[in-house]
Structures are given as structure tokens and as C-alpha cells.
Design a protein around this motif. Structure first.
Motif, mmCIF file in Angstrom:
data_model
loop_
_atom_site.group_PDB
_atom_site.id
_atom_site.type_symbol
_atom_site.label_atom_id
_atom_site.label_comp_id
_atom_site.label_asym_id
_atom_site.label_seq_id
_atom_site.Cartn_x
_atom_site.Cartn_y
_atom_site.Cartn_z
ATOM 1 N N ASN A 106 0.825 -1.216 0.000
ATOM 2 C CA ASN A 106 0.000 0.000 0.000
ATOM 3 C C ASN A 106 0.858 1.265 0.000
ATOM 4 O O ASN A 106 0.466 2.283 -0.569
ATOM 5 C CB ASN A 106 -0.921 0.000 1.222
ATOM 6 N N SER A 107 2.006 1.200 0.622
ATOM 7 C CA SER A 107 2.854 2.381 0.759
ATOM 8 C C SER A 107 3.432 2.860 -0.580
ATOM 9 O O SER A 107 3.863 4.014 -0.689
ATOM 10 C CB SER A 107 3.990 2.093 1.737
ATOM 11 N N VAL A 108 3.444 1.986 -1.587
ATOM 12 C CA VAL A 108 4.032 2.367 -2.878
ATOM 13 C C VAL A 108 3.024 2.309 -4.017
ATOM 14 O O VAL A 108 3.342 2.698 -5.147
ATOM 15 C CB VAL A 108 5.249 1.483 -3.231
ATOM 16 N N LYS A 109 1.826 1.833 -3.736
ATOM 17 C CA LYS A 109 0.818 1.676 -4.780
ATOM 18 C C LYS A 109 0.528 3.024 -5.429
ATOM 19 O O LYS A 109 0.339 4.029 -4.751
ATOM 20 C CB LYS A 109 -0.448 1.079 -4.169
ATOM 21 N N GLY A 110 0.526 3.041 -6.748
ATOM 22 C CA GLY A 110 0.285 4.268 -7.495
ATOM 23 C C GLY A 110 1.550 5.053 -7.802
ATOM 24 O O GLY A 110 1.531 5.959 -8.642
ATOM 25 N N ARG A 111 2.655 4.708 -7.130
ATOM 26 C CA ARG A 111 3.925 5.412 -7.377
ATOM 27 C C ARG A 111 4.969 4.482 -8.004
ATOM 28 O O ARG A 111 5.788 4.926 -8.815
ATOM 29 C CB ARG A 111 4.484 5.974 -6.070
ATOM 30 N N PHE A 112 4.935 3.223 -7.619
ATOM 31 C CA PHE A 112 5.923 2.248 -8.111
ATOM 32 C C PHE A 112 5.254 1.293 -9.102
ATOM 33 O O PHE A 112 4.087 0.943 -8.952
ATOM 34 C CB PHE A 112 6.499 1.433 -6.963
ATOM 35 N N THR A 113 6.024 0.870 -10.074
ATOM 36 C CA THR A 113 5.546 -0.097 -11.058
ATOM 37 C C THR A 113 6.600 -1.174 -11.269
ATOM 38 O O THR A 113 7.780 -0.849 -11.501
ATOM 39 C CB THR A 113 5.243 0.569 -12.406
ATOM 40 N N ILE A 114 6.169 -2.426 -11.181
ATOM 41 C CA ILE A 114 7.064 -3.555 -11.442
ATOM 42 C C ILE A 114 6.720 -4.125 -12.811
ATOM 43 O O ILE A 114 5.548 -4.351 -13.124
ATOM 44 C CB ILE A 114 6.917 -4.646 -10.365
#
Length: 120
Positions: free
Chosen positions: A62-70
Motif C-alpha cells: 500500500n505504501s508504494v501503490k500508485g507510485r511504483f511499477t514492477i
């Protein structure tokens, strides 16, 4: 076995972007998924997210959702972590993780880690 090597870490400012790369070698045909973890000073290692090797389905903390992409490139046996809108709390050592199935058992491989430092 599978060997993993990360690259792409560095020092950036808050709001910047950075892309990490994890190159896999060895028994990559047995890979189930690959993921990213991070560990900040004085904190436990936490999952950032993972992507299935066959279907390419990714999930995120949740802390990176929307900012990080794998994402992954199966032809190159490589997985990427695109990090946008970085925050100071993203500062950590980032580790690549691979889960694979060999000799009737699930096994994990880890990369050596790459430092990401985000200045305020």
C-alpha cells in the motif's frame, strides 16, 4: 539455482524518479515470480511488490501503490522497479527476490541489494 544482480540505485531528491533493474541468470525457466523488498536502517525488511513470471500480474504494498511499477522482460530475464514521486521514507536498501521451483521444492534467491537514498 538462480542468481540475481540488482542495479540502478542512487541518490535522488524527493519527487524524482528512479528505475531499478534485476537481472536473473541460471535456472530462470523455473521462476515462479520475482519481487522487490526493501530495508531501511533500524527496520525490518518489507515487501515492495512482486510480479508473476508467466502472467505478468503485479501486486504492491500500500505504501508504494500508485507510485511504483514492477515490470519484467522474460526474454532478458530481467525485472524492473520504476519508482516515481519518491519520498524520503523510500530511502532503503532494495533487494530483488526470486521464487522458483526446482527439485520438488520452492526456493528463494536474493540479490546483493542496491542503496536508494531520497533527500528531502
Amino acid at each position: 539455482q538462480v542468481q540475481l544482480v540488482e542495479s540502478g540505485g542512487g541518490l535522488v531528491q524527493a519527487g524524482d524518479s528512479l528505475r531499478l533493474t534485476c537481472a536473473a541468470s541460471g535456472r530462470t525457466f523455473s521462476m515462479i515470480y520475482m519481487g522487490w523488498f526493501r530495508q531501511a536502517p533500524g527496520k525490518e525488511r518489507e515487501s515492495v511488490g512482486a510480479i508473476s513470471w508467466i502472467g505478468g500480474i503485479a501486486n504492491y504494498a500500500n505504501s508504494v501503490k500508485g507510485r511504483f511499477t514492477i515490470s519484467r522482460d522474460n526474454a532478458k530475464n530481467t525485472v524492473y522497479l520504476q519508482m516515481n514521486s519518491l519520498k524520503s521514507e523510500d530511502t532503503a536498501v532494495y533487494y530483488c527476490n526470486g521464487r522458483f521451483f526446482v527439485s520438488g521444492a520452492y526456493r528463494d534467491s536474493w540479490g546483493q541489494g542496491t542503496q536508494v537514498t531520497v533527500s528531502p
